[in-house]
Design a protein around this motif. Structure first.
Motif, mmCIF file in Angstrom:
data_model
loop_
_atom_site.group_PDB
_atom_site.id
_atom_site.type_symbol
_atom_site.label_atom_id
_atom_site.label_comp_id
_atom_site.label_asym_id
_atom_site.label_seq_id
_atom_site.Cartn_x
_atom_site.Cartn_y
_atom_site.Cartn_z
ATOM 1 N N LEU A 255 -9.636 -53.863 -23.438
ATOM 2 C CA LEU A 255 -10.406 -55.222 -23.215
ATOM 3 C C LEU A 255 -8.738 -56.385 -23.524
ATOM 4 N N ASN A 256 -7.925 -57.030 -22.812
ATOM 5 C CA ASN A 256 -7.143 -57.906 -23.846
ATOM 6 C C ASN A 256 -7.491 -59.129 -23.791
ATOM 7 N N LEU A 257 -7.894 -58.912 -25.177
ATOM 8 C CA LEU A 257 -8.467 -60.151 -25.884
ATOM 9 C C LEU A 257 -7.868 -61.460 -25.759
ATOM 10 N N TRP A 258 -6.690 -61.909 -25.653
ATOM 11 C CA TRP A 258 -5.968 -62.993 -25.268
ATOM 12 C C TRP A 258 -5.800 -63.214 -23.542
ATOM 13 N N ASP A 259 -6.194 -62.259 -23.019
ATOM 14 C CA ASP A 259 -6.266 -62.589 -21.162
ATOM 15 C C ASP A 259 -7.787 -63.265 -21.462
ATOM 16 N N THR A 260 -8.408 -62.967 -21.740
ATOM 17 C CA THR A 260 -9.891 -63.596 -21.950
ATOM 18 C C THR A 260 -10.028 -64.736 -22.876
ATOM 19 N N ALA A 261 -9.743 -64.527 -23.755
ATOM 20 C CA ALA A 261 -9.677 -66.215 -23.893
ATOM 21 C C ALA A 261 -9.270 -66.865 -23.758
ATOM 22 N N GLN A 262 -7.800 -66.842 -23.799
ATOM 23 C CA GLN A 262 -6.698 -68.411 -23.423
ATOM 24 C C GLN A 262 -7.303 -68.882 -22.438
ATOM 25 N N PRO A 263 -7.929 -68.783 -20.989
ATOM 26 C CA PRO A 263 -8.738 -69.466 -20.195
ATOM 27 C C PRO A 263 -9.400 -70.257 -20.659
ATOM 28 N N PRO B 23 4.091 -58.834 -33.346
ATOM 29 C CA PRO B 23 3.817 -57.606 -32.202
ATOM 30 C C PRO B 23 2.607 -56.930 -32.024
ATOM 31 N N ILE B 24 1.226 -58.223 -31.961
ATOM 32 C CA ILE B 24 0.295 -58.106 -31.488
ATOM 33 C C ILE B 24 0.202 -58.494 -30.174
ATOM 34 N N PHE B 25 1.212 -59.137 -29.195
ATOM 35 C CA PHE B 25 1.070 -59.253 -28.172
ATOM 36 C C PHE B 25 1.328 -58.214 -26.951
ATOM 37 N N GLU B 26 0.819 -58.725 -25.832
ATOM 38 C CA GLU B 26 0.534 -57.204 -25.048
ATOM 39 C C GLU B 26 0.141 -56.327 -24.832
ATOM 40 N N LYS B 27 -0.563 -56.095 -25.872
ATOM 41 C CA LYS B 27 -1.054 -54.588 -26.535
ATOM 42 C C LYS B 27 -2.887 -54.748 -26.346
ATOM 43 N N PRO B 28 -3.149 -53.876 -25.230
ATOM 44 C CA PRO B 28 -4.938 -53.323 -25.009
ATOM 45 C C PRO B 28 -5.916 -54.329 -27.157
ATOM 46 N N ILE B 29 -6.795 -54.350 -26.834
ATOM 47 C CA ILE B 29 -7.409 -54.367 -28.336
ATOM 48 C C ILE B 29 -8.036 -53.558 -28.939
ATOM 49 N N SER B 30 -7.415 -51.654 -28.281
ATOM 50 C CA SER B 30 -7.057 -50.683 -28.902
ATOM 51 C C SER B 30 -6.503 -50.453 -29.860
ATOM 52 N N GLU B 31 -5.044 -51.634 -29.898
ATOM 53 C CA GLU B 31 -3.660 -50.775 -30.813
ATOM 54 C C GLU B 31 -3.912 -52.557 -31.096
ATOM 55 N N ILE B 32 -4.680 -53.580 -31.079
ATOM 56 C CA ILE B 32 -4.405 -54.565 -32.516
ATOM 57 C C ILE B 32 -5.795 -54.535 -33.600
ATOM 58 N N SER B 33 -5.325 -54.705 -34.407
ATOM 59 C CA SER B 33 -6.249 -54.680 -35.903
ATOM 60 C C SER B 33 -6.145 -56.348 -36.472
ATOM 61 N N PHE B 34 -7.727 -57.006 -36.122
ATOM 62 C CA PHE B 34 -7.677 -58.193 -36.815
ATOM 63 C C PHE B 34 -7.157 -58.257 -38.191
#
Length: 547
Positions: free
Chosen positions: A419-427, A365-376
């Motif tokens: 901010l898309n945390l995944w796109d920033t962190a994965q590379p 459920p957490i993928f393809e969402k901006p950080i505003s919609e993701i709650s760690f």
């Protein structure tokens, strides 16, 4: 007795500020609910102030341990109501100050001279005041602007008393709460005790700041103020004064045209650089400790202060964490499940396929969402629910890392919600793993370990011959055993190990034969010699299935 007195004080503060009005009684254990209802200090107390102010004032009264807890909550605006988050943010640098004469007295006793002789100027009014220390502006005799951090007087006994109470509550939780043992509350409190007691040594904080400054010496991502060691002691810390915009002052940052997207991305890069490149990360990155240099709005940079809490990871934890995060980013849940079993984060008997399915249900459920919609925070709740099925225990060594991740999330939400945390962190993670296991890095690591291997190399033949003799002297119980198949299997494994060890010794000896001169050994070792050394290590390395 002191613990009971402290518990009584806590109940008094809770009752006087009517915090029972804030707590959702239906969501706490019955015993806690009854204690709140029967608390005599709530009788006659009126909840006149707003709930957020009452909570903030109660935490201030209760002292550093509770103030730190409020600081953490203030960064989680996805979990806290807006009014409470705003009020708790005041705990970051607006805790009531202690009197200036006390501050001068502490400085003079620590440095052995009057303040007027030490500094050309000393501002008695504190610039900021936090849970453990307060800060005064000053100027050195040579004209350099500095700030002086002064530890609060008599703070250690209060902290130790609160920690003792936390240990008591942790033991009760571990014994009586359902699933309480899995959280390992006693171990967590022990880790927190070490962290908060380290904060009471400002000399340690100064050393941390020096190391962090050295790690980011180019200043491209983050700037750390210089430490003035001549004026720094255990309870006094003097550093370079910096001028920046508080990271929470978004209005000023926007007025200057600051690139908030780049700033948010750099925050993520700083975090992963500290964790994976340096294994030395600032673990108290709440907004009160972060400023922005926006002199060039297109190239904003962070300024970090308050390096009291620093975390680090072992090489094994770095490796497994990076592989796990990449597995999640790539939705390779089988790899994530396998790594959890391999590194011991779940019991070895765990079925990888079952854990894989559970991780998929948590992460999809957490993928393809901006950080505003993701709650760690919510993700951690889901992971804990998963842990109940698989007996996963909380890893105390990763608690500081988890806390820092939560702070990074809160910071990212404030700066750039899209901010898309995944796109920033994965590379970053992919590059780190690629570089870590590149031929150049492998050669460097081999060069680092070779001296100790060579030091032990003369002992290898004796160890091999002792092993050979040991295998010949089979215990009488084994000789009488009727399990011939098991005995033959053991003999085959022993023979295979012996052949491998003899070959390893031969390779090591061959490597030494390639050296034209013994001194200096490493500089004269040929490529063929390096290859034979590496092969010897592989052959001599113990293998679990043969032990």
């Amino acid at each position: 007795m002191s613990r009971l007195l402290r518990l009584g004080r806590i109940l008094k503060v809770v009752g006087r500020h009517r915090l029972d009005d804030i707590i959702d009684a239906d969501r706490v254990p019955r015993g806690v609910r009854l204690a709140l209802h029967l608390n005599p200090f709530r009788l006659g107390a009126r909840a006149e102030a707003q709930r957020a102010r009452r909570l903030r004032q109660a935490l201030e009264e209760l002292g550093p341990v509770f103030i730190k807890f409020g600081q953490m909550l203030s960064t989680r605006r996805d979990l806290m109501p807006e009014d409470i988050a705003d009020e708790l943010a005041r705990l970051q640098d607006q805790v009531p100050a202690f009197p200036a004469p006390q501050s001068r007295d502490i400085i003079e006793k620590a440095l052995g001279e009057p303040v007027d002789r030490l500094f050309a100027r000393f501002d008695a009014t504190p610039m900021a005041s936090a849970s453990v220390a307060q800060v005064h502006a000053a100027q050195l005799q040579d004209g350099r602007e500095v700030v002086i951090k002064v530890l609060r007087p008599d703070i250690e006994p209060v902290i130790r008393q609160d920690i003792a109470l936390l240990f008591l509550l942790a033991r009760l939780a571990e014994r009586f709460l359902r699933d309480g043992w899995r959280l390992r509350p006693v171990a967590l409190v022990a880790d927190y005790e070490q962290v908060i007691l380290d904060e009471l040594d400002l000399g340690r904080e100064a050393a941390n700041a020096s190391q962090l400054r050295r790690n980011f010496a180019d200043g491209r991502l983050v700037y750390v103020p210089e430490v003035h060691w001549a004026y720094t002691r255990r309870n006094v810390y003097v550093m370079e004064r910096i001028h920046g915009i508080p990271v929470t002052d978004l209005d000023t940052l926007r007025q200057r045209g600051t690139n908030l997207k780049l700033l948010a991305e750099r925050g993520v890069e700083i975090f992963f650089t500290q964790v994976f490149r340096d294994s030395f990360f600032h673990a108290d990155m709440h907004p009160g400790n972060i400023f922005i240099n926006a002199d060039d709005p297109a190239d904003p940079r962070y300024i970090a202060i308050d390096c009291a809490i620093i975390g680090s990871l072992s090489e094994a934890d770095q490796y497994y964490l990076a592989r796990n995060l990449l597995g999640i980013f790539q939705r390779d849940y089988h790899e994530v499940a396998r790594l959890h079993v391999e590194c011991g984060w779940v019991p070895p008997e765990t079925r990888v396929e079952d854990f894989e399915a559970a991780m998929r249900a948590v992460c999809e459920p957490i993928f393809e969402k901006p950080i505003s919609e993701i709650s760690f925070g919510q993700l951690l709740v889901y992971l804990f629910s998963t842990a109940r099925r698989f007996d996963m225990e909380v890893q105390p060594s990763l608690i500081l890392l988890q806390k820092t991740l939560l702070n990074i999330e809160g910071l990212g939400r404030q700066l750039y919600p899209q901010l898309n945390l995944w796109d920033t962190a994965q590379p970053f993670l992919e590059n780190w793993l690629r570089e870590r296991y590149s031929p150049q890095q492998m050669v460097k690591r081999l060069q680092y370990h070779v001296p100790s291997w060579l030091e032990r190399l003369p002992q290898v033949p004796d160890a091999v011959f002792e092993q050979l003799l040991g295998n010949r002297q089979v215990p009488a119980a084994n000789r009488r055993s009727s399990d011939g198949a098991m005995r033959r299997q053991q003999q085959r494994l022993a023979a295979r190990r012996q052949r491998r060890q003899v070959a390893g010794v031969a390779c090591a000896g061959g490597a030494l034969l390639t050296v034209p001169s013994v001194q200096p050994l490493l500089s004269t070792l040929t490529p063929a010699g390096w290859f034979l050394i590496a092969l010897a290590v592989v052959l001599l390395w113990p293998r679990a299935q043969e032990d």
